[in-house]
Design an enzyme around this catalytic site. Structure first.
Site, short mmCIF file in Angstrom:
data_model
loop_
_atom_site.label_atom_id
_atom_site.label_comp_id
_atom_site.label_asym_id
_atom_site.label_seq_id
_atom_site.Cartn_x
_atom_site.Cartn_y
_atom_site.Cartn_z
N ARG A 65 -0.53 -9.43 13.41
CA ARG A 65 -0.91 -8.15 12.64
C ARG A 65 -1.82 -8.89 11.36
O ARG A 65 -2.77 -8.29 10.86
CB ARG A 65 0.00 -7.52 11.98
CG ARG A 65 0.68 -6.63 13.04
CD ARG A 65 2.03 -5.87 12.53
NE ARG A 65 1.79 -4.99 11.46
CZ ARG A 65 2.87 -4.57 10.60
NH1 ARG A 65 4.07 -5.26 10.95
NH2 ARG A 65 2.62 -3.84 9.78
N ARG B 227 11.54 -5.89 4.77
CA ARG B 227 11.28 -4.42 4.67
C ARG B 227 12.24 -3.57 5.28
O ARG B 227 12.49 -4.16 6.81
CB ARG B 227 9.77 -4.01 5.25
CG ARG B 227 9.60 -2.65 5.23
CD ARG B 227 8.03 -2.26 5.23
NE ARG B 227 7.28 -2.77 6.14
CZ ARG B 227 6.12 -2.81 6.24
NH1 ARG B 227 5.27 -1.86 5.64
NH2 ARG B 227 5.17 -3.28 7.32
N ARG C 5 11.65 -2.34 11.34
CA ARG C 5 10.57 -2.10 12.55
C ARG C 5 10.26 -3.05 13.28
O ARG C 5 10.08 -4.42 12.94
CB ARG C 5 8.89 -1.70 11.56
CG ARG C 5 9.05 -0.27 11.05
CD ARG C 5 7.93 -0.12 10.02
NE ARG C 5 6.63 -0.62 10.50
CZ ARG C 5 5.53 -0.69 9.57
NH1 ARG C 5 5.59 0.21 8.66
NH2 ARG C 5 4.45 -0.88 10.11
N ARG D 263 -9.09 1.22 8.76
CA ARG D 263 -8.62 -0.12 9.16
C ARG D 263 -10.01 -0.92 9.97
O ARG D 263 -9.68 -2.17 10.01
CB ARG D 263 -7.41 -0.34 10.04
CG ARG D 263 -6.33 -0.48 9.37
CD ARG D 263 -5.16 -0.58 10.39
NE ARG D 263 -4.00 -1.11 9.57
CZ ARG D 263 -2.85 -0.53 9.03
NH1 ARG D 263 -2.68 0.73 8.96
NH2 ARG D 263 -1.98 -1.34 8.84
N LYS E 184 0.86 -1.21 0.09
CA LYS E 184 0.02 0.10 -0.02
C LYS E 184 0.75 1.13 0.04
O LYS E 184 0.68 2.03 -0.88
CB LYS E 184 -0.76 0.07 1.21
CG LYS E 184 -1.78 -1.06 1.38
CD LYS E 184 -2.63 -1.03 2.67
CE LYS E 184 -1.83 -0.83 4.11
NZ LYS E 184 -1.07 -2.10 4.21
P1 ADP Z 1 1.63 -1.48 7.43
O1 ADP Z 1 2.16 -0.34 6.58
O2 ADP Z 1 2.49 -2.71 7.49
O3 ADP Z 1 0.25 -1.88 6.83
P2 ADP Z 1 1.27 0.99 9.04
O4 ADP Z 1 2.42 1.75 9.11
O5 ADP Z 1 0.17 1.28 8.16
O6 ADP Z 1 1.67 -0.77 8.81
O7 ADP Z 1 0.72 0.67 10.43
C1 ADP Z 1 1.47 0.18 11.66
C2 ADP Z 1 0.42 0.04 12.97
O8 ADP Z 1 0.26 1.51 13.31
C3 ADP Z 1 -0.63 -1.03 12.81
O9 ADP Z 1 -0.17 -2.04 13.12
C4 ADP Z 1 -1.57 -0.07 13.91
O10 ADP Z 1 -0.93 -0.56 15.31
C5 ADP Z 1 -1.40 1.41 13.59
N1 ADP Z 1 -2.14 1.82 12.71
C6 ADP Z 1 -1.79 2.54 11.66
N2 ADP Z 1 -2.98 2.87 10.95
C7 ADP Z 1 -4.07 2.47 11.84
C8 ADP Z 1 -5.46 2.67 11.86
N3 ADP Z 1 -6.22 3.32 10.50
N4 ADP Z 1 -6.35 2.40 12.90
C9 ADP Z 1 -5.82 1.76 14.02
N5 ADP Z 1 -4.31 1.37 13.93
C10 ADP Z 1 -3.53 1.96 12.91
P1 ADP Z 2 2.52 -1.72 3.34
O1 ADP Z 2 2.31 -0.22 3.05
O2 ADP Z 2 1.26 -2.26 2.51
O3 ADP Z 2 2.40 -2.37 4.59
P2 ADP Z 2 5.06 -1.48 1.87
O4 ADP Z 2 4.36 -0.56 0.79
O5 ADP Z 2 5.67 -1.02 2.95
O6 ADP Z 2 3.62 -2.33 2.22
O7 ADP Z 2 5.52 -2.84 1.10
C1 ADP Z 2 6.16 -4.04 2.00
C2 ADP Z 2 7.58 -4.46 1.68
O8 ADP Z 2 7.38 -4.97 0.20
C3 ADP Z 2 8.49 -3.23 1.42
O9 ADP Z 2 9.47 -3.61 1.89
C4 ADP Z 2 8.36 -2.98 -0.21
O10 ADP Z 2 9.68 -2.50 -0.47
C5 ADP Z 2 8.11 -4.61 -0.65
N1 ADP Z 2 7.17 -4.16 -1.70
C6 ADP Z 2 6.24 -3.47 -2.01
N2 ADP Z 2 5.47 -3.87 -3.23
C7 ADP Z 2 6.46 -4.94 -3.66
C8 ADP Z 2 6.06 -5.56 -4.87
N3 ADP Z 2 5.14 -5.51 -5.70
N4 ADP Z 2 6.88 -6.98 -5.09
C9 ADP Z 2 7.96 -7.08 -4.11
N5 ADP Z 2 8.08 -6.34 -2.85
C10 ADP Z 2 7.32 -5.24 -2.85
#
Ligand code: ADP
Ligand code: ADP
Ligand code: ZN
Length: 213
Positions: free
Chosen positions: A171, A127, A160, A88, A13
Site C-alpha cells: 500500500r 489500528r 483489517r 487517490r 486522514k
Molecule cells: P486507509 O484509511 O488506510 O488510507 P482506506 O480505508 O481509505 O485506507 O482504503 C482501503 C482500500 O480501499 C485501499 O487500499 C484501496 O484498495 C481501496 N480504496 C479506497 N479509496 C480508494 C480510491 N479513491 N481509489 C481506489 N481505491 C480505493
Molecule cells: P488513515 O485514514 O489515513 O488511514 P487513520 O485515521 O485510520 O488513518 O489512522 C491510522 C491509525 O493511527 C489509527 O489506529 C489511528 O487511531 C492512529 N492515529 C491517527 N492519528 C494519530 C496521531 N496523530 N498519533 C498517533 N496515532 C494516530
C-alpha cells in the site's frame, strides 16, 4: 466547504476527517468505508473491490469514481463534505474537478497529513476498525474504553486484513506511485495545506482548525 484529505495510508486522514466533520457539521465520505460496508453486505461491488483491497492495490478508477459521484450527489452533501481517501489518483482528481466545475463549484482545501513511512508501519499494526460504524482506534494511541469493543456502537473491533504488515508495504508503494502526485496537483491549484501528522491527534486537529477558520 469542500475538503479533501491527502496522506499515506495510516497517516490519520480518517481520524482528522471525523473531527472536522463533527466541528463543521459536514458529512464524512470515505471510499474505503463504502467499500468495506459493501464487502460486509456481500454486494457485487464489494466482491469486485475486495480482490484489489486484499492485495493492497487501488480499486480501478472507473468503479471508484462512480461510487463517489453517486455519494456526493446526495442531499446531505449540498453544503459541502470531507473526502477521506478520494481522490487517490490524478484521473480521479480530474473527474472530480470536472464534475464540480459543471456545477460552478470547486474544492476549497486539500489538506495533506504528512507522516513518514517509518511511523506508518506502527500506526497500521495497532489500528483497530469497527466495520459497523466506521470508527477507528489504536491499541496504543487511541484505545477503546473496553478492549476490542467499539465505544460508539458496541461492535467487536477488527484488525483489517489489509493492515497486516505484508500488505502495508504494498500500500505504501502504491501510495508513492499513484497518490503522492496529487500533492503537486493541488499545490498547483493553490489550495494545498501541509500539516505535520506526526504529533498528537489533537495537535494535528488544532493546526487544521487554524487553516479552516
Ligand atoms: P486507509 O484509511 O488506510 O488510507 P482506506 O480505508 O481509505 O485506507 O482504503 C482501503 C482500500 O480501499 C485501499 O487500499 C484501496 O484498495 C481501496 N480504496 C479506497 N479509496 C480508494 C480510491 N479513491 N481509489 C481506489 N481505491 C480505493
Ligand atoms: P488513515 O485514514 O489515513 O488511514 P487513520 O485515521 O485510520 O488513518 O489512522 C491510522 C491509525 O493511527 C489509527 O489506529 C489511528 O487511531 C492512529 N492515529 C491517527 N492519528 C494519530 C496521531 N496523530 N498519533 C498517533 N496515532 C494516530
Ligand atoms: Zn462502531
Amino acid at each position: 466547504m469542500k475538503i479533501i484529505m491527502l496522506g499515506a495510508p495510516g497517516a490519520g486522514k480518517g481520524t482528522q476527517a471525523e473531527m472536522i466533520c463533527e466541528k463543521y457539521k459536514l458529512p464524512h465520505i470515505s471510499t474505503g468505508d463504502i467499500f468495506r460496508a459493501n464487502i460486509k453486505n456481500g454486494t457485487e461491488l464489494g466482491k469486485e473491490a475486495k480482490q484489489y483491497m486484499d492485495k493492497g492495490l487501488l480499486v480501478p478508477d472507473e468503479l471508484t469514481v462512480k461510487i463517489l459521484l453517486d455519494r456526493v450527489a446526495k442531499d446531505d452533501c449540498k453544503d459541502g463534505y470531507v473526502l477521506d481517501g478520494f481522490p487517490r489518483t490524478i484521473p480521479q482528481a480530474e473527474v472530480l474537478d470536472k464534475e464540480l466545475t459543471k456545477l460552478g463549484d470547486k474544492v476549497d482545501f486539500a489538506i495533506n497529513v504528512d507522516v513518514p513511512d517509518e511511523n506508518i508501519i506502527n500506526r497500521m499494526g495497532g489500528r483497530r476498525a469497527c466495520v459497523n460504524c466506521g470508527a477507528t482506534y489504536h491499541v496504543q494511541f487511541a484505545p477503546p474504553a473496553k478492549e476490542n469493543i467499539c465505544d460508539k456502537c458496541g461492535n467487536t473491533l477488527i484488525l483489517r486484513d489489509d493492515d497486516k504488515p505484508e500488505t502495508v508495504k504494498n500500500r505504501l508503494d502504491v501510495y508513492h506511485k499513484q497518490t503522492q502526485p496529487l500533492i503537486e496537483y493541488y499545490g498547483n491549484k493553490g489550495i494545498l495545506k501541509e500539516v505535520d501528522g506526526t504529533v498528537s491527534m489533537n495537535e494535528v486537529f488544532e493546526r487544521i482548525v487554524s487553516i479552516l477558520g
